[in-house]
Write an enzyme that holds these catalytic residues in place. Sequence first.
Site, PDB file in Angstrom:
ATOM      1  N   CYS A   1      28.950 -47.656  82.891  1.00  0.00           N
ATOM      2  CA  CYS A   1      28.394 -48.760  82.249  1.00  0.00           C
ATOM      3  C   CYS A   1      28.668 -50.068  81.400  1.00  0.00           C
ATOM      4  CB  CYS A   1      27.271 -48.134  80.959  1.00  0.00           C
ATOM      5  SG  CYS A   1      26.174 -49.272  80.460  1.00  0.00           S
TER       6      CYS A   1
ATOM      7  N   ASP B   1      20.289 -41.967  74.149  1.00  0.00           N
ATOM      8  CA  ASP B   1      21.776 -42.391  73.624  1.00  0.00           C
ATOM      9  C   ASP B   1      21.914 -41.953  72.035  1.00  0.00           C
ATOM     10  OD1 ASP B   1      24.302 -43.852  73.589  1.00  0.00           O
ATOM     11  OD2 ASP B   1      23.375 -45.586  74.348  1.00  0.00           O
TER      12      ASP B   1
END
Length: 206
Positions: free
Chosen positions: A7, A127
């Site tokens: 990412c 996350d």
Amino acid sequence: MVFVKVCGITSVSDARLAARAGADAIGLVFAESPRRVTLRRAREIAEYLIPDNVRLVGVFVNEAPDVVVNIAREVGLDLVQLHGDESPETVAYLKGRGLRVMKALRVRDEGSIARLDDYGADLFLLDAFSERARGGTGEPFDWSAAKGLSGRANIVVSGGLSAENVAEAIEFFRPYGVDASSGLEESPGVKDGEKVRRFVSAARGE
Ligand SMILES: O=C(O)c1ccccc1NCC(=O)[C@H](O)[C@H](O)COP(=O)(O)O
């Protein structure tokens, strides 16, 4: 084989690097972040990636749903990642417009994942919760708080992952995928080639 997402890609050269390292997907951040990309840059990256069969994930934080739809169409996103406080209704709206949706849940404790099944998303990204930023913090979360999700085929694990701990995360969660951002950088928004290659190899068990 575990799905590997890198990412926070901000340039064609880093997209190329991630593709060559063997990543399955790259994430483009369309939200407040040192890794934010413009629409123009996202299109450039997408144009480069078309022959490479690497999936494009757009990361959004509380963005207006129609803006998400328009960006997804303009860039050719394969998956939209909702990293804010989006509701199950927003997920349904985007899916109804033909988008694949990954809802991020920031794990503080067991309660953070209690409503997971209400969202109806295609995938869920776990996350870390942080007061500092929405994502890309490099902080791990307490894995034991989400242990109940291990073995689920729709979970992508993130939060402070790198070559050093990704195999342990895979063993713990047996997830669909893993994702990392800041742990693979030489500076905010710029990937370190060696760290990206080592991360992808470690995720593949090499
Ligand atoms: O990466 C960012 O800067 C970011 C900003 C705002 C929302 C989400 C963001 N990233 C989402 C990701 O998918 C990251 O890979 C994930 O948060 C893990 O990051 P890290 O702990 O740095 O590996």
